[in-house]
Design a protein around this motif. Structure first.
Motif, PDB file in Angstrom:
ATOM      1  N   GLU A 177       0.873  -1.172   0.000  1.00  0.00           N
ATOM      2  CA  GLU A 177       0.000   0.000   0.000  1.00  0.00           C
ATOM      3  C   GLU A 177       0.914   1.227   0.000  1.00  0.00           C
ATOM      4  N   ASN A 178       0.375   2.368  -0.306  1.00  0.00           N
ATOM      5  CA  ASN A 178       1.171   3.599  -0.246  1.00  0.00           C
ATOM      6  C   ASN A 178       2.396   3.494  -1.156  1.00  0.00           C
ATOM      7  N   ASN A 179       2.126   3.117  -2.412  1.00  0.00           N
ATOM      8  CA  ASN A 179       3.214   2.818  -3.348  1.00  0.00           C
ATOM      9  C   ASN A 179       4.159   3.997  -3.555  1.00  0.00           C
ATOM     10  N   ALA A 180       3.611   5.209  -3.699  1.00  0.00           N
ATOM     11  CA  ALA A 180       4.472   6.362  -3.990  1.00  0.00           C
ATOM     12  C   ALA A 180       5.486   6.577  -2.864  1.00  0.00           C
ATOM     13  N   TYR A 181       5.046   6.382  -1.610  1.00  0.00           N
ATOM     14  CA  TYR A 181       5.968   6.523  -0.477  1.00  0.00           C
ATOM     15  C   TYR A 181       7.128   5.548  -0.606  1.00  0.00           C
ATOM     16  N   ILE A 199       5.854   4.091 -12.545  1.00  0.00           N
ATOM     17  CA  ILE A 199       5.420   2.877 -13.250  1.00  0.00           C
ATOM     18  C   ILE A 199       5.865   1.631 -12.462  1.00  0.00           C
ATOM     19  N   LEU A 200       6.702   1.863 -11.445  1.00  0.00           N
ATOM     20  CA  LEU A 200       7.161   0.754 -10.595  1.00  0.00           C
ATOM     21  C   LEU A 200       6.187   0.515  -9.448  1.00  0.00           C
ATOM     22  N   ASP A 201       5.999  -0.738  -9.107  1.00  0.00           N
ATOM     23  CA  ASP A 201       5.264  -1.094  -7.895  1.00  0.00           C
ATOM     24  C   ASP A 201       6.253  -1.689  -6.891  1.00  0.00           C
ATOM     25  N   ALA A 202       6.072  -1.316  -5.624  1.00  0.00           N
ATOM     26  CA  ALA A 202       6.951  -1.814  -4.560  1.00  0.00           C
ATOM     27  C   ALA A 202       6.326  -3.049  -3.911  1.00  0.00           C
ATOM     28  N   PHE A 203       7.168  -4.016  -3.609  1.00  0.00           N
ATOM     29  CA  PHE A 203       6.747  -5.276  -2.980  1.00  0.00           C
ATOM     30  C   PHE A 203       7.607  -5.541  -1.748  1.00  0.00           C
ATOM     31  N   VAL A 204       7.049  -6.335  -0.832  1.00  0.00           N
ATOM     32  CA  VAL A 204       7.813  -6.732   0.353  1.00  0.00           C
ATOM     33  C   VAL A 204       7.653  -8.233   0.581  1.00  0.00           C
ATOM     34  N   ILE A 205       8.730  -8.849   1.034  1.00  0.00           N
ATOM     35  CA  ILE A 205       8.667 -10.230   1.526  1.00  0.00           C
ATOM     36  C   ILE A 205       8.789 -10.131   3.040  1.00  0.00           C
ATOM     37  N   GLU A 206       7.676 -10.405   3.728  1.00  0.00           N
ATOM     38  CA  GLU A 206       7.653 -10.223   5.183  1.00  0.00           C
ATOM     39  C   GLU A 206       7.967 -11.509   5.924  1.00  0.00           C
ATOM     40  N   GLU A 207       7.452 -12.606   5.396  1.00  0.00           N
ATOM     41  CA  GLU A 207       7.697 -13.896   6.034  1.00  0.00           C
ATOM     42  C   GLU A 207       8.337 -14.821   5.026  1.00  0.00           C
ATOM     43  N   GLY A 208       9.239 -15.629   5.503  1.00  0.00           N
ATOM     44  CA  GLY A 208       9.886 -16.565   4.607  1.00  0.00           C
ATOM     45  C   GLY A 208      10.916 -17.355   5.373  1.00  0.00           C
ATOM     46  N   GLU A 209      11.632 -18.183   4.636  1.00  0.00           N
ATOM     47  CA  GLU A 209      12.722 -18.909   5.274  1.00  0.00           C
ATOM     48  C   GLU A 209      13.906 -18.905   4.335  1.00  0.00           C
ATOM     49  N   GLY A 210      15.074 -19.123   4.901  1.00  0.00           N
ATOM     50  CA  GLY A 210      16.259 -19.031   4.072  1.00  0.00           C
ATOM     51  C   GLY A 210      17.354 -19.962   4.522  1.00  0.00           C
ATOM     52  N   GLU A 211      18.374 -20.031   3.673  1.00  0.00           N
ATOM     53  CA  GLU A 211      19.563 -20.796   4.014  1.00  0.00           C
ATOM     54  C   GLU A 211      20.791 -19.971   3.665  1.00  0.00           C
ATOM     55  N   PHE A 212      21.782 -20.094   4.510  1.00  0.00           N
ATOM     56  CA  PHE A 212      23.082 -19.467   4.285  1.00  0.00           C
ATOM     57  C   PHE A 212      24.089 -20.575   4.033  1.00  0.00           C
ATOM     58  N   PHE A 213      24.930 -20.384   3.013  1.00  0.00           N
ATOM     59  CA  PHE A 213      25.980 -21.357   2.698  1.00  0.00           C
ATOM     60  C   PHE A 213      27.316 -20.638   2.652  1.00  0.00           C
ATOM     61  N   ASP A 214      28.295 -21.188   3.344  1.00  0.00           N
ATOM     62  CA  ASP A 214      29.665 -20.718   3.160  1.00  0.00           C
ATOM     63  C   ASP A 214      30.396 -21.793   2.366  1.00  0.00           C
ATOM     64  N   LEU A 215      30.594 -21.509   1.073  1.00  0.00           N
ATOM     65  CA  LEU A 215      31.199 -22.490   0.174  1.00  0.00           C
ATOM     66  C   LEU A 215      32.710 -22.318   0.090  1.00  0.00           C
ATOM     67  N   SER A 216      33.257 -21.388   0.897  1.00  0.00           N
ATOM     68  CA  SER A 216      34.702 -21.131   0.834  1.00  0.00           C
ATOM     69  C   SER A 216      35.474 -22.072   1.749  1.00  0.00           C
ATOM     70  N   VAL A 217      34.757 -22.844   2.553  1.00  0.00           N
ATOM     71  CA  VAL A 217      35.418 -23.739   3.502  1.00  0.00           C
ATOM     72  C   VAL A 217      35.103 -25.189   3.160  1.00  0.00           C
ATOM     73  N   SER A 218      35.944 -26.098   3.628  1.00  0.00           N
ATOM     74  CA  SER A 218      35.717 -27.514   3.392  1.00  0.00           C
ATOM     75  C   SER A 218      35.823 -28.243   4.722  1.00  0.00           C
TER      76      SER A 218
END
Lengths: 204, 204
Positions: A84-88, A111-130
């Motif tokens: 809501e309140n896209n211009a802001y 012409i742009l619409d703003a979106f938000v991701i409020e809830e979700g889940e994620g994963e972090f990977f550190d691929l620089s280590v073995s």
């Protein structure tokens, strides 16, 4: 690290991949900017003419990923809501990301619409280590879906899984145990277990 | 440029985003390596334990994107097929990408399955220039889906679209014309046309 730290990696990478699904169930992915990260929320925008916008209105499930120069990768999945309140929000996005004025000068920004991701889940990977490191995290307390494999009490302790593991992340015990933060989820332990004591941690 | 040149950008970026759709119609995306590009085909692999693998077997539509340091972005969508003669392809992938041995040492490599995208379509974007440049291309002659907008003969020549276009990529004529290779697909012309002479070039 906390959720905002993981999301800040995406904000710092800035150019991240956003995946959506169209009305025919086909995936699409494009690289766009993460505009704002705060309070475990991700803000982005897209213009109303783009297929991306149409896809978001039809199916608001999105998946995001980005990787920085240190081979730290973050993945997030959640649902995107049009604000809501896209211009802001568009004005605030342009204030915090002034290079947007080069692409959408003057009033064309709306012409742009703003979106938000409020809830979700994620994963972090550190691929620089073995072995690799991976951690799951939640946006605004969404429950985390378990992934990968676990070894049940049916384990006979033969050690075949431990010897075969490419990441060497299985340790002896009754039952043997997978160190989840180092696991690739490759499934080699599962394929080799002589007594089928290894199961997926979720149904997909 | 030709299709193989565009695909070579993805191969050079190497770490690209692969999007899939799960059995619930939800998108997923992760960063993996493009292993081989040849004859307008893209080869990659994933292990049989991963959600990615399960998703590919359930719905083999994939979407890929990557961007290089010069802000050149490539997007490809197509269908991924699991390759016959898996051991041959995995060995070839490891030969051409020796760092894979660090992740999957010895015989553990055969937990990976090799896949190919033989047919598909893609888009190339050069975001380092203003206006942007974009071109569509095809993998092995798959027809290209038109995107964006076009101005029909209903155009009355008022010029409002041209004045509003953030990329200044509309030129005078009867009808006025959108220079497709510079267009963002933002839709501002469409929203502003007083006689609705601007239409999407495809139904999505």
């Amino acid at each position: 690290m906390e959720t905002n730290n993981y999301l800040q990696i995406l904000r710092d990478v800035k150019d991240v991949a956003f995946a959506t699904v169209d009305a025919n169930g086909i995936p699409h992915v494009r690289i766009i900017d993460i505009m704002i990260v705060e309070n475990e929320k991700i803000y982005f925008c897209t213009s109303r003419g783009k297929d991306f916008h149409q896809q978001l209105l039809h199916n608001n499930h999105v998946a995001i990923t980005g990787m920085n120069k240190n081979y730290q990768m973050v993945r997030v999945s959640g649902q995107a809501q049009r604000l809501e309140n896209n211009a802001y929000w568009i004005d605030r996005i342009f204030e915090e990301n002034p290079s947007m004025n080069d692409v959408y000068p003057g009033k064309s920004r709306y012409i742009l619409d703003a979106f938000v991701i409020e809830e979700g889940e994620g994963e972090f990977f550190d691929l620089s280590v073995s072995p690799i490191n991976r951690y799951s995290f939640s946006l605004n307390k969404k429950p985390i879906t378990l992934k990968g494999f676990a070894i049940s009490d049916a384990c006979i302790g033969c050690g075949k899984c431990m010897r075969n593991c490419p990441q060497q992340c299985i340790v002896e015990g009754k039952p043997y145990e997978i160190i989840q933060e180092h696991c690739l989820h490759c499934g080699l332990c599962d394929e080799n277990c002589p007594v089928k004591a290894i199961q997926r941690r979720k149904t997909i």
